[in-house]
Write an enzyme that holds these catalytic residues in place. Sequence first.
Site, short mmCIF file in Angstrom:
data_model
loop_
_atom_site.label_atom_id
_atom_site.label_comp_id
_atom_site.label_asym_id
_atom_site.label_seq_id
_atom_site.Cartn_x
_atom_site.Cartn_y
_atom_site.Cartn_z
N GLY A 1 12.88 -21.31 -47.65
CA GLY A 1 12.38 -20.72 -48.88
C GLY A 1 13.02 -21.35 -50.11
N TRP B 1 11.44 -24.73 -50.61
CA TRP B 1 10.10 -24.61 -51.19
C TRP B 1 10.15 -24.69 -52.71
CZ3 TRP B 1 8.19 -20.77 -54.50
CH2 TRP B 1 6.81 -20.75 -54.69
N HIS B 2 11.24 -24.21 -53.30
CA HIS B 2 11.33 -24.17 -54.76
C HIS B 2 11.53 -25.56 -55.37
CE1 HIS B 2 11.87 -19.82 -54.14
NE2 HIS B 2 11.48 -19.71 -55.38
N GLY B 3 12.04 -26.50 -54.61
CA GLY B 3 12.18 -27.83 -55.19
C GLY B 3 13.16 -28.71 -54.45
N PHE C 1 7.32 -25.11 -59.94
CA PHE C 1 7.33 -24.99 -58.51
C PHE C 1 5.92 -25.14 -57.93
CE2 PHE C 1 10.93 -22.07 -59.79
CZ PHE C 1 11.88 -23.08 -59.69
#
Length: 465
Positions: free
Chosen positions: A319, A322-324, A465
């Site tokens: 997770g 996923w943000h970067g 994002f």
Amino acid sequence: MQFPTLSFGLFFLAVYAVAWALNGSNEWRKIALLMASWFFYGAWDGRFVLLLFLSASGNWLLARSIAAYPARGRALVALGVVLNLGVLAYFKYAGFFLEQLDALLLALGFGRDLPLLQVFLPVGVSFFTFQAVSYLVDVQQRRIAPAGWLDLTLLMSFFPHLVAGPIVRGSDLLPQFCTAPKLERGAVAAALLLILWGMFKKVVIASELATALVDPAFRDPLHRSSFDLLFGAYGYAVQIYCDFSAYSDMAIGLAMLLGYRFPRNFDQPYRAASLQDFWRRWHISLSSWLRDYLYIPLGGSRKGRLRTYFNLFLTMLLGGLWHGANWTFLLWGALHGGWLAIERALVRAARGRIALPRMFGILITFHIVVLGWIFFRAPGFGEAIAYLRGLAAGDWHNTLVTPLSLALVGLGLALHALPPRGLQQIAERVRHWPAPLVGALVAAGLVLIGAMQPEGVAPFIYYQF
């Protein structure tokens, strides 16, 4: 186009008028909304409208194949996941991995300059990619039937949620596309309140805190006092909540004005008494996606304690990724995953023996979250460590915190003490008021927010994002 701008307001008024004028023909209505969504996305970068088209078309073909050949469903879903995540990985992580590989080769003595790869990140690619993955899985598991090309493309392109969520699943929105919607007075009242409330949180609280407190604190933590850095971290906790929940509120309100319902994405997260409770309240569409499509398929809590802890940690680590493409996001995810595992172990060990006051749990959870936000906000690992060192320095004189920024931090936290469904209760009363009165109050609210708005409004945080 950003939501709280004049250009978007004019765009939405035109879309609203055309959508309801075409309400007699649901197909033409959806075509108009799709064209408007592509126009909206093209205003960011017209090249990536083709990406949206290709992504939706490819997932439409895969879903039809999954339904037609159920024996090959798992293999086709796996192919779809690889293709969707491959697109996401290219745009979001290719440059980062090349940088890390170059650094590794230099460290091993194989010095060689790798080609510089500059990839422009399409706005919202993480959101519509996850949306596509969940759609394929749901079709394979027969939770939903394969949608037509127009419905699926509109689902993935619909402009209220396109660039920063919520991650609206096919099971939420596709059934609503089957018939022309009806606009109810209560929905209009609730939508207008959500939009106004979102604008206030974004342009007044989040923008003011960003420019006056948070950005200066994180820009140069070595030259700030511990007091400045402490309230800079508190300020960012309020800023990111007000910023992101404002986008979600406005997205839900805009969709509601067009006749569609989105799921709620925030539920007063800073009143959570545990980190597990926090993730039931924060970015609910992402946390529930990670639970349903990653944590549970990994085994969830069904394969013993150690495996449960590992699944929690891995889910949150991914997770964070996923943000970067940044080590700070991985550390943020690792912190949340590790604490979720520790929290689960502590609850199990103390079951029936110790009952801590709820306020104690809220304070502990809030400060764990704030610690994570420091890594989330810092541009790099070194800057995050410098920030933490400055916090621990013990220098408590104030050079940055103003009465206004302190009041906004307090207001942002006080919002979590309001009745959980207060806005809905107000909407129920407003729906019975005369339409001219409601219109006048909305106009007055817009004028008041515009008067309090600082010069220039930064893009929503989750656009990146």
